[in-house]
Design an enzyme around this catalytic site. Structure first.
Site, PDB file in Angstrom:
ATOM      1  N   HIS A 314       0.823  -1.208   0.000  1.00 42.11           N
ATOM      2  CA  HIS A 314       0.000   0.000   0.000  1.00 42.11           C
ATOM      3  C   HIS A 314       0.858   1.260   0.000  1.00 42.11           C
ATOM      4  O   HIS A 314       2.061   1.235   0.270  1.00 42.11           O
ATOM      5  CB  HIS A 314      -0.959   0.004   1.201  1.00 42.11           C
ATOM      6  CG  HIS A 314      -0.292   0.104   2.536  1.00 42.11           C
ATOM      7  ND1 HIS A 314       0.190   1.292   3.059  1.00 42.11           N
ATOM      8  CD2 HIS A 314      -0.034  -0.849   3.476  1.00 42.11           C
ATOM      9  CE1 HIS A 314       0.711   1.084   4.256  1.00 42.11           C
ATOM     10  NE2 HIS A 314       0.600  -0.217   4.532  1.00 42.11           N
ATOM     11  N   CYS A 332       3.615  -4.528   6.571  1.00 43.54           N
ATOM     12  CA  CYS A 332       3.170  -4.255   5.207  1.00 43.54           C
ATOM     13  C   CYS A 332       4.355  -3.826   4.338  1.00 43.54           C
ATOM     14  O   CYS A 332       5.448  -3.537   4.838  1.00 43.54           O
ATOM     15  CB  CYS A 332       2.098  -3.175   5.200  1.00 43.54           C
ATOM     16  SG  CYS A 332       0.535  -3.696   5.943  1.00 43.54           S
TER      17      CYS A 332
END
Length: 384
Positions: A314, A332
């Site tokens: 992301h 992440c």
């Protein structure tokens, strides 16, 4: 001639006549009536007449030996005829639709034998009533285009007891030869994946003949399932943690290399773990929470989830100074806003993401973990 001689001759003549009449009477009795021959046509049914607990998905047939059907119908208790097909020679009829659970059915009609005599078509049977019917779903859905690591997944609303029986009711057809296998990941989920990634642009058809299938303990399948989908181009993400780069390979060639920040290397709770994952879902905006590390309702854009443990690729523009230099995320893969958008637009659900070089490895327990198992481990999870 004397009178005595005349009387003797008449007596002899009368005896002869009587004997003749007696003989004639024995040999000339009235002829007996012959019983008419039975019709030669014989009608048989599958299931047999008056059968009970019939599986509604089983073959339903009627056959004439030494004759043909002049008319035939199978009707339910409401008088609705079951769709069926009669063979060209008129000797065989079979139902072309599944019957209902817990229903009664009656045969009617007429057969004509080779001797020209008529035979009635008559009989009845009833189907089984499950204790419970179980619903299932299948993924990918019809007409989807997915990545080369996408598994086929059949999920059930309740636990399946007869896994082998259900697995035998599942078929996968591909436009090119592909080696693969089913594996039970839980009592409620069975997945099929290829031994290696799917060949690009493969067309896949899946059929799950679940209606009438016993799940065990009196439960049966609610409905059949099917899907047809296509494998897209071959795109693989190479996520080598130590390089601080995210590399995208498409059809064997590198098409992008993005500056990235992976999970904190020295905190096992923040690692981006090793393993082969897939893009599970894509969202233009994802709201993220991690109470353990003190953040809540954090808004990030161009998010591609690749693990239900909580890992995404992301945008994290706020972490721009670390991109390409330091791994400091909470697990992440952070990219710049522009790079995250570029990758997001290129990704398909089912694209593989290969994470290497991390201090920890993802255990095979978070959905979807199909590619965290090697081929030997995978095939051992098959029920047949």
């Amino acid at each position: 001639m004397s009178g005595s001689k005349l009387r003797s001759r008449w007596a002899a003549l009368a005896g002869a006549v009587a004997a003749l009449l007696l003989i004639s009477g024995c040999g000339a009795s009235a002829p007996q009536e012959q019983k008419p021959a039975d019709p030669v046509a014989k009608v048989s049914f599958e299931p047999g007449a008056d059968a009970g607990e019939v599986n509604p998905a089983a073959p339903i047939t009627a056959t004439v030996d030494r004759g043909r059907f002049d008319s035939i119908a199978l009707t339910n208790a409401d008088g609705k005829q079951v769709a069926g097909e009669l063979s060209k020679d008129g000797k065989n009829w079979h139902a072309t639709e599944a019957l209902g659970y817990g229903k009664s059915y009656s045969w009617t009609g007429q057969a004509i034998g080779d001797d020209g005599k008529q035979v009635p078509v008559q009989g009845a049977f009833s189907t089984l009533q499950p204790k419970k019917t179980i619903r299932a779903t299948i993924n990918p859905t019809d007409n989807a285009e997915v990545g080369i690591a996408m598994p086929i997944s059949v999920k059930f609303d309740e636990a399946v007891q007869d896994k082998a029986g259900i697995q035998r009711a599942l078929t996968v057809q591909t436009s090119v030869p592909v080696e693969g296998s089913w594996a039970w990941l839980s009592d409620r989920q069975v997945d099929w994946r290829p031994k290696e990634y799917w060949p690009a642009h493969t067309h896949v058809s899946v059929h799950a003949k679940l209606y009438g299938q016993s799940y065990g303990q009196g439960s049966y399948g609610l409905a059949d399932l099917s899907t047809e989908f296509d494998i897209g181009r071959a795109q693989i993400v190479k996520a080598a943690v130590g390089t601080h780069r995210l590399v995208v390979m498409r059809n064997g060639e590198q098409v992008a290399s993005y500056a990235a920040s992976y999970g904190e290397e020295y905190d096992p709770g923040r690692n981006t773990p090793n393993g082969t994952f897939i893009v599970m879902e894509k969202r233009p905006v994802e709201i993220m929470d991690n109470p353990r590390y003190g953040y809540h309702d954090v808004r990030k854009t161009w998010a591609a989830r690749f693990s239900n443990h909580g890992e995404f690729i992301h945008e994290n523009q706020e972490n721009a100074a670390a991109l390409g230099k330091v791994n400091n995320s909470h697990g992440c893969i952070n990219l710049s806003a522009a790079d995250a958008k570029d990758y997001y637009d290129s990704a398909l659900l089912g694209d593989p993401i290969e994470v290497t070089g991390s201090a920890s490895t993802m255990p095979p327990q978070f959905d979807v973990y199909d590619w965290l198992l090697n081929w030997e481990q995978w095939t051992k999870k098959s029920a047949v």
